[in-house]
Design a protein around this motif. Structure first.
Motif, PDB file in Angstrom:
ATOM      1  N   MET A  19     -30.135  10.835 -23.152  1.00  0.00           N
ATOM      2  CA  MET A  19     -28.699  10.513 -23.182  1.00  0.00           C
ATOM      3  C   MET A  19     -27.859  11.771 -23.032  1.00  0.00           C
ATOM      4  SD  MET A  19     -26.943   7.775 -23.461  1.00  0.00           S
ATOM      5  CE  MET A  19     -25.209   7.434 -23.544  1.00  0.00           C
ATOM      6  N   LYS A  61     -28.030  12.799 -19.574  1.00  0.00           N
ATOM      7  CA  LYS A  61     -27.272  11.905 -18.718  1.00  0.00           C
ATOM      8  C   LYS A  61     -25.772  12.193 -18.812  1.00  0.00           C
ATOM      9  CE  LYS A  61     -26.605   7.546 -16.819  1.00  0.00           C
ATOM     10  NZ  LYS A  61     -26.808   6.146 -16.678  1.00  0.00           N
ATOM     11  N   GLY A  80     -24.068  13.371 -15.697  1.00  0.00           N
ATOM     12  CA  GLY A  80     -23.061  12.381 -15.322  1.00  0.00           C
ATOM     13  C   GLY A  80     -21.706  13.019 -15.129  1.00  0.00           C
ATOM     14  N   GLY A  81     -21.376  13.969 -15.982  1.00  0.00           N
ATOM     15  CA  GLY A  81     -20.120  14.693 -15.847  1.00  0.00           C
ATOM     16  C   GLY A  81     -20.043  15.401 -14.514  1.00  0.00           C
ATOM     17  N   ASN A 133     -19.883  12.737 -11.566  1.00  0.00           N
ATOM     18  CA  ASN A 133     -18.651  11.988 -11.534  1.00  0.00           C
ATOM     19  C   ASN A 133     -17.512  12.745 -10.858  1.00  0.00           C
ATOM     20  OD1 ASN A 133     -16.958   9.892 -12.161  1.00  0.00           O
ATOM     21  ND2 ASN A 133     -16.356  10.812 -14.094  1.00  0.00           N
ATOM     22  N   HIS A 152     -11.316  16.757 -21.715  1.00  0.00           N
ATOM     23  CA  HIS A 152     -10.998  15.393 -22.088  1.00  0.00           C
ATOM     24  C   HIS A 152     -12.242  14.657 -22.617  1.00  0.00           C
ATOM     25  CE1 HIS A 152     -10.398  11.090 -21.291  1.00  0.00           C
ATOM     26  NE2 HIS A 152      -9.218  11.332 -21.799  1.00  0.00           N
ATOM     27  N   ASP A 153     -13.338  14.743 -21.858  1.00  0.00           N
ATOM     28  CA  ASP A 153     -14.557  14.039 -22.273  1.00  0.00           C
ATOM     29  C   ASP A 153     -15.098  14.575 -23.596  1.00  0.00           C
ATOM     30  OD1 ASP A 153     -14.334  12.565 -20.056  1.00  0.00           O
ATOM     31  OD2 ASP A 153     -16.109  13.345 -19.020  1.00  0.00           O
ATOM     32  N   LEU A 198     -13.121  13.290 -26.401  1.00  0.00           N
ATOM     33  CA  LEU A 198     -13.480  11.905 -26.674  1.00  0.00           C
ATOM     34  C   LEU A 198     -14.784  11.822 -27.476  1.00  0.00           C
ATOM     35  CD1 LEU A 198     -12.836   8.919 -26.155  1.00  0.00           C
ATOM     36  CD2 LEU A 198     -14.258   9.072 -24.118  1.00  0.00           C
ATOM     37  N   PHE A 199     -15.777  12.607 -27.068  1.00  0.00           N
ATOM     38  CA  PHE A 199     -17.050  12.601 -27.805  1.00  0.00           C
ATOM     39  C   PHE A 199     -16.823  12.959 -29.262  1.00  0.00           C
ATOM     40  CE2 PHE A 199     -19.375  13.918 -23.680  1.00  0.00           C
ATOM     41  CZ  PHE A 199     -19.248  12.629 -23.217  1.00  0.00           C
ATOM     42  N   LEU A 232     -15.431  10.192 -31.171  1.00  0.00           N
ATOM     43  CA  LEU A 232     -16.417   9.140 -31.416  1.00  0.00           C
ATOM     44  C   LEU A 232     -17.475   9.595 -32.420  1.00  0.00           C
ATOM     45  CD1 LEU A 232     -16.945   7.738 -27.830  1.00  0.00           C
ATOM     46  CD2 LEU A 232     -15.614   6.741 -29.667  1.00  0.00           C
ATOM     47  N   PHE A 234      -7.961   3.160 -27.581  1.00  0.00           N
ATOM     48  CA  PHE A 234      -6.859   3.926 -27.018  1.00  0.00           C
ATOM     49  C   PHE A 234      -6.062   3.046 -26.055  1.00  0.00           C
ATOM     50  CE2 PHE A 234     -10.440   6.641 -27.851  1.00  0.00           C
ATOM     51  CZ  PHE A 234      -9.891   7.738 -28.475  1.00  0.00           C
ATOM     52  N   ASP A 287      -5.214   3.963 -23.051  1.00  0.00           N
ATOM     53  CA  ASP A 287      -5.772   4.119 -21.702  1.00  0.00           C
ATOM     54  C   ASP A 287      -7.308   4.057 -21.707  1.00  0.00           C
ATOM     55  OD1 ASP A 287      -5.813   6.396 -23.136  1.00  0.00           O
ATOM     56  OD2 ASP A 287      -4.964   7.703 -21.606  1.00  0.00           O
ATOM     57  N   ASN A 331     -10.068   5.210 -22.162  1.00  0.00           N
ATOM     58  CA  ASN A 331     -10.927   6.382 -22.351  1.00  0.00           C
ATOM     59  C   ASN A 331     -12.414   6.056 -22.264  1.00  0.00           C
ATOM     60  OD1 ASN A 331      -9.375   8.731 -22.574  1.00  0.00           O
ATOM     61  ND2 ASN A 331      -8.663   8.085 -24.581  1.00  0.00           N
ATOM     62  N   LEU A 332     -12.780   5.323 -21.220  1.00  0.00           N
ATOM     63  CA  LEU A 332     -14.207   5.108 -20.974  1.00  0.00           C
ATOM     64  C   LEU A 332     -14.714   6.257 -20.113  1.00  0.00           C
ATOM     65  CD1 LEU A 332     -14.116   1.304 -20.100  1.00  0.00           C
ATOM     66  CD2 LEU A 332     -14.780   2.341 -22.263  1.00  0.00           C
ATOM     67  N   ILE A 333     -15.997   6.565 -20.251  1.00  0.00           N
ATOM     68  CA  ILE A 333     -16.588   7.608 -19.419  1.00  0.00           C
ATOM     69  C   ILE A 333     -17.018   6.963 -18.103  1.00  0.00           C
ATOM     70  CG2 ILE A 333     -18.428   9.323 -19.259  1.00  0.00           C
ATOM     71  CD1 ILE A 333     -16.792  10.053 -21.573  1.00  0.00           C
ATOM     72  N   GLU A 334     -16.459   7.463 -17.004  1.00  0.00           N
ATOM     73  CA  GLU A 334     -16.647   6.811 -15.707  1.00  0.00           C
ATOM     74  C   GLU A 334     -18.093   6.852 -15.216  1.00  0.00           C
ATOM     75  OE1 GLU A 334     -14.340   5.192 -13.777  1.00  0.00           O
ATOM     76  OE2 GLU A 334     -12.880   5.379 -15.396  1.00  0.00           O
ATOM     77  N   SER A 335     -18.839   7.835 -15.647  1.00  0.00           N
ATOM     78  CA  SER A 335     -20.194   7.972 -15.117  1.00  0.00           C
ATOM     79  C   SER A 335     -21.223   7.173 -15.911  1.00  0.00           C
ATOM     80  CB  SER A 335     -20.590   9.441 -15.092  1.00  0.00           C
ATOM     81  OG  SER A 335     -20.464   9.981 -16.382  1.00  0.00           O
ATOM     82  N   LEU A 336     -20.775   6.478 -16.922  1.00  0.00           N
ATOM     83  CA  LEU A 336     -21.698   5.670 -17.722  1.00  0.00           C
ATOM     84  C   LEU A 336     -21.403   4.180 -17.525  1.00  0.00           C
ATOM     85  CD1 LEU A 336     -21.647   7.596 -21.137  1.00  0.00           C
ATOM     86  CD2 LEU A 336     -23.242   7.881 -19.259  1.00  0.00           C
ATOM     87  N   GLU A 374     -23.726   1.736 -21.731  1.00  0.00           N
ATOM     88  CA  GLU A 374     -23.868   3.115 -22.214  1.00  0.00           C
ATOM     89  C   GLU A 374     -22.597   3.600 -22.894  1.00  0.00           C
ATOM     90  OE1 GLU A 374     -27.075   4.683 -18.905  1.00  0.00           O
ATOM     91  OE2 GLU A 374     -24.959   4.574 -18.416  1.00  0.00           O
ATOM     92  N   LEU A 393     -22.204   4.828 -26.896  1.00  0.00           N
ATOM     93  CA  LEU A 393     -21.902   6.250 -27.159  1.00  0.00           C
ATOM     94  C   LEU A 393     -21.869   6.657 -28.633  1.00  0.00           C
ATOM     95  CD1 LEU A 393     -19.240   7.790 -24.759  1.00  0.00           C
ATOM     96  CD2 LEU A 393     -21.425   8.745 -25.435  1.00  0.00           C
ATOM     97  N   TYR A 423     -20.139  -0.396 -13.982  1.00  0.00           N
ATOM     98  CA  TYR A 423     -19.452   0.857 -14.277  1.00  0.00           C
ATOM     99  C   TYR A 423     -17.964   0.571 -14.450  1.00  0.00           C
ATOM    100  CZ  TYR A 423     -23.614   3.551 -13.327  1.00  0.00           C
ATOM    101  OH  TYR A 423     -24.863   4.084 -13.405  1.00  0.00           O
ATOM    102  N   ARG A 446     -17.039  -0.649 -27.949  1.00  0.00           N
ATOM    103  CA  ARG A 446     -17.461   0.689 -28.348  1.00  0.00           C
ATOM    104  C   ARG A 446     -16.915   1.035 -29.730  1.00  0.00           C
ATOM    105  NH1 ARG A 446     -15.309   5.457 -24.750  1.00  0.00           N
ATOM    106  NH2 ARG A 446     -13.394   4.832 -25.777  1.00  0.00           N
TER     107      ARG A 446
END
Lengths: 276, 252
Positions: free
Chosen positions: A1, A4, A8-9, A12, A86-87, A90-91, A94, B94, B96, B98-103, B107, B111, B143, B159
């Motif tokens: 994970m 990924k 993935g980052g 993308n 940004h990502d 977010l992590f 979470l 949120f 907007d 805030n989903l991760i586009e590559s997952l 997934e 998270l 996706y 999520r």
């Protein structure tokens, strides 16, 4: 994970990364090219005085290139960092632990570093296979012992670039882990302004121009400083470009942003990237 | 008596560093929220409602006062403790998404669990469960770019709920949705609140969204200036009218 997420980052936002990566690849390829000339002593000695003097120049050239690389990598790294803020924010929101964030930043930066260094060296080997022809054309000699595939050059290029990326990865990790999540998440919405007061900016621009003029003057009148011409021009030209760039970039970008081109959004990305 | 899900005492937040101009976003906030409540926070922009939400959801720290979520004093949490707290006790939606586009959706939903190193089996089970509740089981392999706004927000909602948080926070969760998707999401939130007794607290400036709540706190100039409770017998339409009336007098 974890892998990924990191890969993935990259996947993308590959367009953004492509620009970053191509710059890094070209820079490492040029560095490799310089090193094939500067570190091959057998080649330098066997081809007469013109070439050995060229080797001397190339030595300085590679130092200059190293400095430029350092500055460029600094920008590139900031760019990378800003893209991912940004990502990572977010992590954190979470519930990612700092250690996990650190690992992610680390993996990503090193991945980019390894990728650009390897491709850069490959491109450098390709480019340097044209060097003998170029030397023949420019200096009228058929160079002996020139090796496009030169171990020492590979070593130096790999050492420098991986070393710098390692440094970058450490710095990135520290920056990301220390910033609060909310700031990272909202970083795209906040515009960074130049905090330099205008008079400092003007001073920088003036000093930059002065240094550049001095540098080129020294080169074109080599008999004045003789032996020290090259180191002197090296210092003045690098510092001069840096100051001028630093002072003018924000003005230029603001101008570009307000211009019609930017309104059409054609150059939007490039401008944004440069601002970072 | 149960511990309240949220307990805020004497909360104050001042922005601005020394030497800079100070701005007092929250002056004195006190309120409690019991488990299973669906609370809305309303107020004009600049009233401090988002600031309050950020304090409650541990994204910002108060200048003074106390915030307790599910019995834990939030401001005393640091580092890994704070990360664990966020990952276990809090869900956040949120505006907007805030989903991760590559997952994929699955997934993305997973998270919070993956970041906490939960086993793959456990993750699959939880994701399937929460997707069932939100009616997005069919979308799990997609996706984010393949989903509509309403679907994205439902994924984001999944999520926020996958780890069974003590409370779900929402920051204008319907702000980026069209009215049909907004209504769907709000009905879904109401259902989750009623069936699963999930505590929900959301910030909104939209009276329609707020009418789905059981209780509304109105914030003005850094204080809670008014509270409105929904009567059990009251229909949503009547409650909506009441909110509109209050907002009308509120502005003056």
């Amino acid at each position: 994970m974890l892998r990924k997420l990191a890969v993935g980052g990259l996947k993308n936002r590959w367009k953004d990364y492509l620009i970053l990566l191509s710059g890094l690849i070209i820079s490492s390829a040029i560095f490799y090219l310089f090193e094939t000339l500067a570190t091959n002593s057998r080649f330098l000695q066997a081809n007469g005085e013109v070439v050995s003097f060229t080797g001397y120049i190339f030595n300085f050239g590679s130092i200059l290139l190293m400095l430029i690389t350092f500055v460029y990598l600094n920008y590139a790294n900031n760019f990378l960092l800003n893209m991912r803020k940004h990502d990572y924010g977010l992590f954190m929101m979470l519930g990612a632990k700092k250690k996990k964030i650190g690992q992610l930043v680390w993996v990503e930066t090193i991945l980019i570093g390894i990728l650009s260094t390897i491709i850069g060296i490959a491109l450098g080997i390709l480019a340097s296979s044209f060097v003998p022809r170029l030397l023949t054309k420019l200096l009228g000699i058929t160079p002996k012992y020139y090796e496009p595939f030169w171990g020492k050059a590979i070593l130096w290029t790999a050492l420098l670039y991986l070393g710098l990326f390692l440094l970058g990865a450490i710095l990135n990790t520290i920056v990301m882990v220390r910033k609060p999540a909310l700031k990272l998440l909202k970083s795209e919405q906040t515009v960074s302004k130049s905090f330099m007061p205008w008079y400092l900016q003007l001073l920088q621009a003036l000093v930059g121009i002065l240094l550049l003029v001095a540098g080129y003057w020294v080169i074109s009148n080599a008999n004045v400083l003789k032996q020290s011409t090259i180191p002197a021009s090296l210092i003045t030209l690098t510092l001069g470009s840096y100051f001028l760039f630093n002072a003018s970039i924000i003005v230029i970008i603001d101008f570009l942003r307000k211009s019609r081109l930017a309104k059409k959004k054609i150059e939007y990305f490039y401008v944004g990237a440069a601002k970072i | 008596m149960n511990t309240p899900v949220v307990k805020v005492v004497n909360l104050k937040k001042v922005y601005g560093k020394k030497n800079e101009k100070m701005y007092m976003a929250l002056k004195k906030i006190d309120f409690e929220m019991q488990q299973g409540e669906f609370v809305g926070i309303m107020g004009a922009s600049g009233s401090g409602k988002t600031t309050l939400l950020n304090m409650l959801s541990t994204f910002d720290s108060p200048t003074s006062g106390s915030v307790k979520i599910a019995g834990d004093e939030v401001s005393s949490l640091k580092g890994d403790q704070l990360a664990d707290f966020r990952a276990q006790k809090i869900g956040f939606i949120f505006q907007d998404f805030n989903l991760i586009e590559s997952l994929t959706a699955a997934e993305n939903i997973a998270l919070p669990l993956s970041l906490q190193s939960v086993t793959a089996n456990e993750i699959d089970k939880k994701v399937a469960e929460v997707a069932q509740i939100l009616g997005i089981s069919e979308l799990l392999k997609n996706y984010p770019y393949e989903l509509s706004g309403g679907q994205k927000q439902r994924v984001a909602c999944a999520r926020a709920l996958v780890h069974d948080p003590a409370i779900l926070f929402g920051d204008e969760p319907t702000g980026a949705l069209d009215s049909k998707s907004a209504r769907e999401l709000l009905s879904l939130l109401t259902e989750i609140n009623e069936k699963h007794r999930t505590s929900i607290l959301m910030v909104t400036h939209d009276p329609f969204s707020a009418s789905f709540c059981n209780r509304i706190l109105f914030i003005k100039d850094g204080y809670i200036s008014r509270q409105l409770l929904k009567d059990k017998k009251q229909t949503r339409g009547v409650f909506y009218q009441e909110i509109l009336d209050i907002l009308g007098t509120f502005e003056q």
